[in-house]
Design a protein around this motif. Structure first.
Motif, PDB file in Angstrom:
ATOM      1  N   ASP A  63      71.412 -12.990  58.879  1.00 52.32           N
ATOM      2  CA  ASP A  63      70.740 -14.148  58.286  1.00 52.32           C
ATOM      3  C   ASP A  63      69.524 -13.678  57.477  1.00 52.32           C
ATOM      4  OD1 ASP A  63      69.703 -16.591  57.619  1.00 52.32           O
ATOM      5  OD2 ASP A  63      69.233 -17.207  59.676  1.00 52.32           O
ATOM      6  N   THR A  65      67.814 -14.788  55.003  1.00 51.20           N
ATOM      7  CA  THR A  65      66.748 -15.751  54.712  1.00 51.20           C
ATOM      8  C   THR A  65      66.141 -16.330  55.976  1.00 51.20           C
ATOM      9  OG1 THR A  65      68.383 -17.531  54.512  1.00 51.20           O
ATOM     10  CG2 THR A  65      67.764 -16.364  52.484  1.00 51.20           C
ATOM     11  N   ILE A  70      74.159 -18.910  57.573  1.00 53.59           N
ATOM     12  CA  ILE A  70      74.656 -17.744  56.837  1.00 53.59           C
ATOM     13  C   ILE A  70      75.529 -18.253  55.699  1.00 53.59           C
ATOM     14  CG2 ILE A  70      76.093 -15.685  56.977  1.00 53.59           C
ATOM     15  CD1 ILE A  70      75.102 -15.269  59.779  1.00 53.59           C
ATOM     16  N   ASP A  74      72.017 -15.990  51.551  1.00 57.24           N
ATOM     17  CA  ASP A  74      71.754 -14.702  52.204  1.00 57.24           C
ATOM     18  C   ASP A  74      72.260 -13.543  51.347  1.00 57.24           C
ATOM     19  OD1 ASP A  74      70.597 -15.672  54.748  1.00 57.24           O
ATOM     20  OD2 ASP A  74      72.570 -16.603  54.954  1.00 57.24           O
TER      21      ASP A  74
END
Length: 418
Positions: A63, A65, A70, A74
């Motif tokens: 993940d 960010t 997801i 990302d």
């Protein structure tokens, strides 16, 4: 999705605890390292696409960010990290007492404050001194001022364990690098919470975490090649030691008693401590490995009678007097004599066979811990390491990565007189 991801965090941490710290492979703790290797590259993009399509399992760091989902966002973040255009990274930092912390680091980083000595040394390892806008007072105090040179001219922001948060805010670094344990979060993170200044906890001293921390520092400061160069140098010797000791059965390794402080012969280091890690990597069996007590449960105090009963074959202390600006071994000789003349310790095999060794914290709890490891391995197994020259390793490290001449007193007895 987030719940599943964080379930995997626990699994990963448990697995990491049993991995061999000498292993060439390690996990870079930056979110976006989807395939959990030592770098972020196009393979992570491919792996993440496999997660999205249902082919690959979710991993702890997929993940990128850190938003609990997801998706294509990302992938975009990973590509930004690869080409150096990211606005931030989420960094997983190690702690030795609590669960790992995740820190959002604004990118690019151009100004940092460093609170402790190990961080100051690590910054010089990756040639990033020009980014340092402030230091903890320990960098400018006493003999440290000579070692750190130009860094000791930076503004100070309080003690490493009691920082001056107002001064930090006035100087506006993007990142503060602090010790794993001190100060408490109430004295640092909580007070900087609204300032936008990220606090990154790094030790640079624990063998278990060293590779990941140094590479994370390289990513954070755009010094990846410099971090890789240091790790190549250090693990040339760490891996050599591991390879030569690999065939020795555990029950044939020497019994070792590590002394935490020369001021207290009965305080030692157990599982999870730096001294225990160094002892194990050097092929010793720490007689205190399974004990609990002291700070973090890792530094118990033992009874003298227990040490006599365990009868260690080797004794070493990791924090003896000495260092870069100490040009004679008078204080070390005094400590050594006090150990061998102790009424209790004089009864154990280590003293009877003249196998008592002293090291300073500069080569055991700084980024050059691998120098201390080299000394221990040579003392533990002199026949295995006749060609290993810890002093030469230390000299090259100081001149190449710290840009200072080699001098000082770091061990006793010396390599030649052992």
């Amino acid at each position: 999705m987030r719940g599943f991801v964080f379930a995997l965090v626990l699994v990963h941490c448990m697995m990491g605890a049993i991995l061999d710290v000498n292993a060439a492979e390690y996990t870079l703790g930056i979110f976006g390292n989807a395939n959990m290797d030592s770098t972020i590259d196009e393979q992570d993009v491919s792996y993440l696409r496999g997660i999205i399509s249902g082919v690959n399992p979710v991993t702890e760091l997929a993940d990128a960010t850190y938003d609990g989902m997801i998706n294509e966002g990302d992938i975009e973040q990973i590509q930004r990290i690869i080409n150096g255009s990211e606005d931030y990274i989420f960094l997983k930092t190690f702690t030795i007492y609590d669960k790992a912390k995740v820190v959002r680091v604004p990118m690019p980083v151009s100004k940092i404050a460093i609170l402790n000595l190990a961080s100051a040394e690590a910054i010089r390892c990756v040639d990033a001194e020009e980014m340092v806008t402030a230091v903890g007072t320990s960098v400018v105090e006493g003999t440290n001022k000579e070692f750190f040179g130009e860094l000791s001219n930076r503004p100070t922001v309080g003690k490493w364990s009691e920082p001056d948060v107002e001064s930090i805010i006035q100087l506006r670094p993007e990142v503060v690098i602090a010790d794993l344990r001190f100060p408490d979060t109430e004295l640092l993170e909580d007070k900087l919470n609204s300032s936008g200044i990220a606090v990154v906890r790094m030790g640079f001293t624990y063998p278990d975490y060293f590779q990941s921390e140094m590479m994370a520092l390289g990513y954070m400061l755009n010094r990846k090649s410099e971090a890789e160069d240091l790790l190549d140098f250090a693990y040339r010797y760490v891996d050599l030691i591991e390879e030569r000791l690999a065939s020795i059965p555990a029950d044939e390794m020497p019994r070792v008693y590590p002394i935490y402080s020369p001021s207290d012969f009965w305080k030692t280091g157990s599982n999870g401590s730096i001294v225990d890690m160094l002892c194990g990597l050097a092929g010793g069996r720490n007689i205190a490995h399974d004990l609990k007590g002291g700070t973090g449960g890792m530094y118990p105090t033992v009874d003298p009678e227990w040490v006599i009963k365990e009868d260690p074959e080797i004794i070493f202390t990791w924090s003896s007097p000495g260092g870069y600006s100490v040009l004679n071994d008078t204080d070390m000789v005094n400590v050594w004599n006090s150990i061998v003349k102790s009424p209790e310790l004089s009864q154990v095999s280590a003293v009877k066979n003249n196998r008592v060794y002293l090291l300073t914290t500069e080569i055991t709890s700084r980024p050059r811990w691998f120098v201390g490891l080299a000394y221990l391995a040579k003392w533990f197994y002199p026949d295995y390491f006749k060609d290993l020259d810890p002093e030469a390793i230390h000299e090259e490290y100081l001149e190449r990565y710290q840009k200072v001449k080699y001098q000082g007193t770091f061990v006793y007895p010396t390599q030649t007189s052992a």
